[in-house]
Design a protein around this motif. Structure first.
Motif, PDB file in Angstrom:
ATOM      1  N   PRO A  20     -32.117   7.608  19.820  1.00 27.01           N
ATOM      2  CA  PRO A  20     -31.779   6.541  20.749  1.00 27.01           C
ATOM      3  C   PRO A  20     -32.952   5.582  20.951  1.00 27.01           C
ATOM      4  O   PRO A  20     -34.114   5.991  20.852  1.00 27.01           O
ATOM      5  CB  PRO A  20     -31.440   7.282  22.046  1.00 27.01           C
ATOM      6  N   PRO A  21     -32.672   4.332  21.236  1.00 24.63           N
ATOM      7  CA  PRO A  21     -33.752   3.364  21.458  1.00 24.63           C
ATOM      8  C   PRO A  21     -34.466   3.647  22.777  1.00 24.63           C
ATOM      9  O   PRO A  21     -33.910   4.260  23.693  1.00 24.63           O
ATOM     10  CB  PRO A  21     -33.022   2.020  21.514  1.00 24.63           C
ATOM     11  N   ASP A  22     -35.709   3.191  22.876  1.00 22.86           N
ATOM     12  CA  ASP A  22     -36.460   3.307  24.125  1.00 22.86           C
ATOM     13  C   ASP A  22     -35.872   2.383  25.189  1.00 22.86           C
ATOM     14  O   ASP A  22     -35.890   2.695  26.373  1.00 22.86           O
ATOM     15  CB  ASP A  22     -37.926   2.949  23.920  1.00 22.86           C
ATOM     16  N   ALA A  23     -35.381   1.239  24.740  1.00 20.24           N
ATOM     17  CA  ALA A  23     -34.834   0.257  25.682  1.00 20.24           C
ATOM     18  C   ALA A  23     -33.843  -0.639  24.957  1.00 20.24           C
ATOM     19  O   ALA A  23     -33.937  -0.833  23.741  1.00 20.24           O
ATOM     20  CB  ALA A  23     -35.950  -0.596  26.266  1.00 20.24           C
ATOM     21  N   ILE A  24     -32.908  -1.150  25.707  1.00 12.78           N
ATOM     22  CA  ILE A  24     -31.957  -2.142  25.201  1.00 12.78           C
ATOM     23  C   ILE A  24     -32.010  -3.320  26.154  1.00 12.78           C
ATOM     24  O   ILE A  24     -31.870  -3.156  27.369  1.00 12.78           O
ATOM     25  CB  ILE A  24     -30.523  -1.573  25.151  1.00 12.78           C
ATOM     26  N   LEU A  25     -32.232  -4.502  25.616  1.00 10.05           N
ATOM     27  CA  LEU A  25     -32.270  -5.716  26.420  1.00 10.05           C
ATOM     28  C   LEU A  25     -30.980  -6.483  26.191  1.00 10.05           C
ATOM     29  O   LEU A  25     -30.651  -6.823  25.055  1.00 10.05           O
ATOM     30  CB  LEU A  25     -33.472  -6.588  26.025  1.00 10.05           C
ATOM     31  N   VAL A  26     -30.234  -6.718  27.251  1.00 11.60           N
ATOM     32  CA  VAL A  26     -28.985  -7.462  27.177  1.00 11.60           C
ATOM     33  C   VAL A  26     -29.128  -8.676  28.081  1.00 11.60           C
ATOM     34  O   VAL A  26     -29.389  -8.532  29.283  1.00 11.60           O
ATOM     35  CB  VAL A  26     -27.782  -6.602  27.632  1.00 11.60           C
ATOM     36  N   LEU A  27     -28.986  -9.847  27.501  1.00 11.51           N
ATOM     37  CA  LEU A  27     -29.002 -11.085  28.275  1.00 11.51           C
ATOM     38  C   LEU A  27     -27.580 -11.608  28.333  1.00 11.51           C
ATOM     39  O   LEU A  27     -26.911 -11.686  27.315  1.00 11.51           O
ATOM     40  CB  LEU A  27     -29.918 -12.120  27.623  1.00 11.51           C
ATOM     41  N   SER A  28     -27.134 -11.967  29.514  1.00 13.28           N
ATOM     42  CA  SER A  28     -25.752 -12.401  29.662  1.00 13.28           C
ATOM     43  C   SER A  28     -25.641 -13.447  30.758  1.00 13.28           C
ATOM     44  O   SER A  28     -26.306 -13.334  31.796  1.00 13.28           O
ATOM     45  CB  SER A  28     -24.872 -11.197  30.020  1.00 13.28           C
ATOM     46  N   PRO A  29     -24.786 -14.448  30.548  1.00 12.32           N
ATOM     47  CA  PRO A  29     -24.550 -15.390  31.639  1.00 12.32           C
ATOM     48  C   PRO A  29     -23.761 -14.745  32.777  1.00 12.32           C
ATOM     49  O   PRO A  29     -23.609 -15.323  33.835  1.00 12.32           O
ATOM     50  CB  PRO A  29     -23.742 -16.511  30.974  1.00 12.32           C
TER      51      PRO A  29
END
Length: 80
Positions: free
Chosen positions: A50-59
């Protein structure tokens, strides 16, 4: 931390059955691309863990004027 993957995801409202009401097939290329992205992410997870972090940018994320909100919840849940 090193970036290992990035994706831009269009999300036309008609891909949601309750909104599209049968018009979902008009966005078949988007749905196919989403399925391919999920397969690729699953393969990365299987190979590297699994990734260390997931960055999700959303309006659609919470908005605070002059600030950036970060949600550090360990898991997200939804109906879809």
């Amino acid at each position: 931390m090193t970036w290992t993957f990035a994706a831009l995801m269009p999300h036309p409202p008609i891909i949601i059955p309750e909104v599209g009401k049968g018009r979902e097939r008009e966005a078949s290329a988007t749905l196919d691309g989403t399925a391919r992205l999920c397969e690729r992410l699953s393969a990365l997870h299987a190979a590297d863990g699994p990734p260390d972090a997931i960055l999700v940018l959303s309006p659609h994320q919470p908005y605070v004027p002059g600030a950036c909100c970060f949600d550090r919840a360990p898991r997200r849940l939804g109906s879809r």
